[in-house]
Motif scaffolding. Structure first.
Motif, short mmCIF file in Angstrom:
data_model
loop_
_atom_site.label_atom_id
_atom_site.label_comp_id
_atom_site.label_asym_id
_atom_site.label_seq_id
_atom_site.Cartn_x
_atom_site.Cartn_y
_atom_site.Cartn_z
N PHE A 8 -5.49 -26.34 -84.82
CA PHE A 8 -6.44 -26.85 -85.81
C PHE A 8 -6.01 -26.57 -87.25
O PHE A 8 -6.13 -27.43 -88.12
CB PHE A 8 -7.83 -26.30 -85.53
CG PHE A 8 -8.92 -27.03 -86.24
CD1 PHE A 8 -9.08 -28.39 -86.09
CD2 PHE A 8 -9.81 -26.35 -87.06
CE1 PHE A 8 -10.09 -29.07 -86.74
CE2 PHE A 8 -10.83 -27.01 -87.71
CZ PHE A 8 -10.97 -28.38 -87.55
N ASP A 9 -5.51 -25.38 -87.51
CA ASP A 9 -5.09 -25.06 -88.88
C ASP A 9 -3.95 -25.97 -89.35
O ASP A 9 -3.94 -26.42 -90.50
CB ASP A 9 -4.68 -23.59 -89.00
CG ASP A 9 -5.88 -22.65 -88.91
OD1 ASP A 9 -7.02 -23.10 -89.20
OD2 ASP A 9 -5.69 -21.48 -88.54
N ALA A 10 -3.01 -26.25 -88.47
CA ALA A 10 -1.90 -27.14 -88.80
C ALA A 10 -2.41 -28.56 -89.05
O ALA A 10 -1.94 -29.25 -89.97
CB ALA A 10 -0.85 -27.14 -87.70
N VAL A 11 -3.37 -29.00 -88.25
CA VAL A 11 -3.95 -30.33 -88.43
C VAL A 11 -4.64 -30.41 -89.79
O VAL A 11 -4.46 -31.38 -90.54
CB VAL A 11 -4.94 -30.65 -87.28
CG1 VAL A 11 -5.80 -31.86 -87.61
CG2 VAL A 11 -4.18 -30.88 -85.98
N LYS A 12 -5.44 -29.41 -90.13
CA LYS A 12 -6.12 -29.40 -91.44
C LYS A 12 -5.11 -29.43 -92.58
O LYS A 12 -5.30 -30.16 -93.55
CB LYS A 12 -7.02 -28.16 -91.57
CG LYS A 12 -8.27 -28.22 -90.76
CD LYS A 12 -9.27 -27.13 -91.10
CE LYS A 12 -8.69 -25.75 -91.02
NZ LYS A 12 -9.67 -24.67 -91.19
N SER A 13 -4.04 -28.65 -92.47
CA SER A 13 -3.01 -28.63 -93.52
C SER A 13 -2.34 -29.99 -93.66
O SER A 13 -2.09 -30.46 -94.77
CB SER A 13 -1.96 -27.56 -93.21
OG SER A 13 -2.53 -26.29 -93.26
N TYR A 14 -2.05 -30.61 -92.53
CA TYR A 14 -1.42 -31.93 -92.54
C TYR A 14 -2.34 -32.96 -93.21
O TYR A 14 -1.90 -33.74 -94.06
CB TYR A 14 -1.06 -32.37 -91.11
CG TYR A 14 -0.51 -33.77 -91.04
CD1 TYR A 14 0.78 -34.04 -91.48
CD2 TYR A 14 -1.29 -34.82 -90.55
CE1 TYR A 14 1.29 -35.34 -91.42
CE2 TYR A 14 -0.78 -36.10 -90.50
CZ TYR A 14 0.50 -36.35 -90.93
OH TYR A 14 0.99 -37.64 -90.89
N ILE A 15 -3.60 -32.97 -92.83
CA ILE A 15 -4.55 -33.91 -93.43
C ILE A 15 -4.68 -33.66 -94.92
O ILE A 15 -4.68 -34.60 -95.72
CB ILE A 15 -5.93 -33.83 -92.73
CG1 ILE A 15 -5.82 -34.35 -91.30
CG2 ILE A 15 -6.98 -34.61 -93.51
CD1 ILE A 15 -7.05 -34.08 -90.45
N HIS A 16 -4.77 -32.40 -95.30
CA HIS A 16 -4.88 -32.07 -96.72
C HIS A 16 -3.67 -32.57 -97.50
O HIS A 16 -3.81 -33.13 -98.61
CB HIS A 16 -5.07 -30.56 -96.91
CG HIS A 16 -5.44 -30.19 -98.29
ND1 HIS A 16 -4.57 -29.55 -99.15
CD2 HIS A 16 -6.59 -30.40 -98.99
CE1 HIS A 16 -5.17 -29.39 -100.31
NE2 HIS A 16 -6.39 -29.88 -100.23
#
Length: 124
Positions: free
Chosen positions: A106-114
């Motif tokens: 999830f943290d990697a997904v949030k970083s990617y979206i950001h």
């Protein structure tokens, strides 16, 4: 048939059903996309043409699609390609994420979206 592109009335009930029956990955991602937590407003289950995007930010013309196992069959791959091309023709960028990544990284997904949001803001 309506000439309206966004949220066509003939798909209203389907959009409502999808919002009321979100998958766990969709719920989890919505928890960080809602209320401008990443700097832009997102809408969930937003109609674009005769498609319904999982998440859409009109401000930066970005669609986020979550893909589960059903998206890996040949028919679904072709359907998604046609759908993505339609969005591109409207100037909308589509990013596709795996349900499994939302649940496990999830943290990697949030970083990617950001990062995608920052990129879209710089290029609009």
């Amino acid at each position: 048939m309506s000439d309206q592109i966004f949220n066509r009335p003939d798909y209203k009930q389907r959009r409502q059903e999808l919002r009321n029956n979100m998958t766990e990955p969709e719920k989890r991602l919505w928890s960080v996309l809602r209320k401008k937590q990443l700097g832009v407003k997102f809408r969930r289950q937003h109609g674009i043409g005769h498609y319904i995007a999982d998440f859409y930010s009109p401000e930066i013309r970005l669609v986020i699609e979550l893909d589960g196992d059903s998206h890996f069959h040949q028919d679904a791959i072709q359907y998604d390609a046609v759908r993505d091309e339609y969005m591109r023709a409207l100037g909308i960028v589509v990013i596709r994420l795996l349900n499994q990544d939302v649940m496990c990284n999830f943290d990697a997904v949030k970083s990617y979206i950001h990062a995608q949001i920052i990129d879209r803001k710089a290029n609009i």
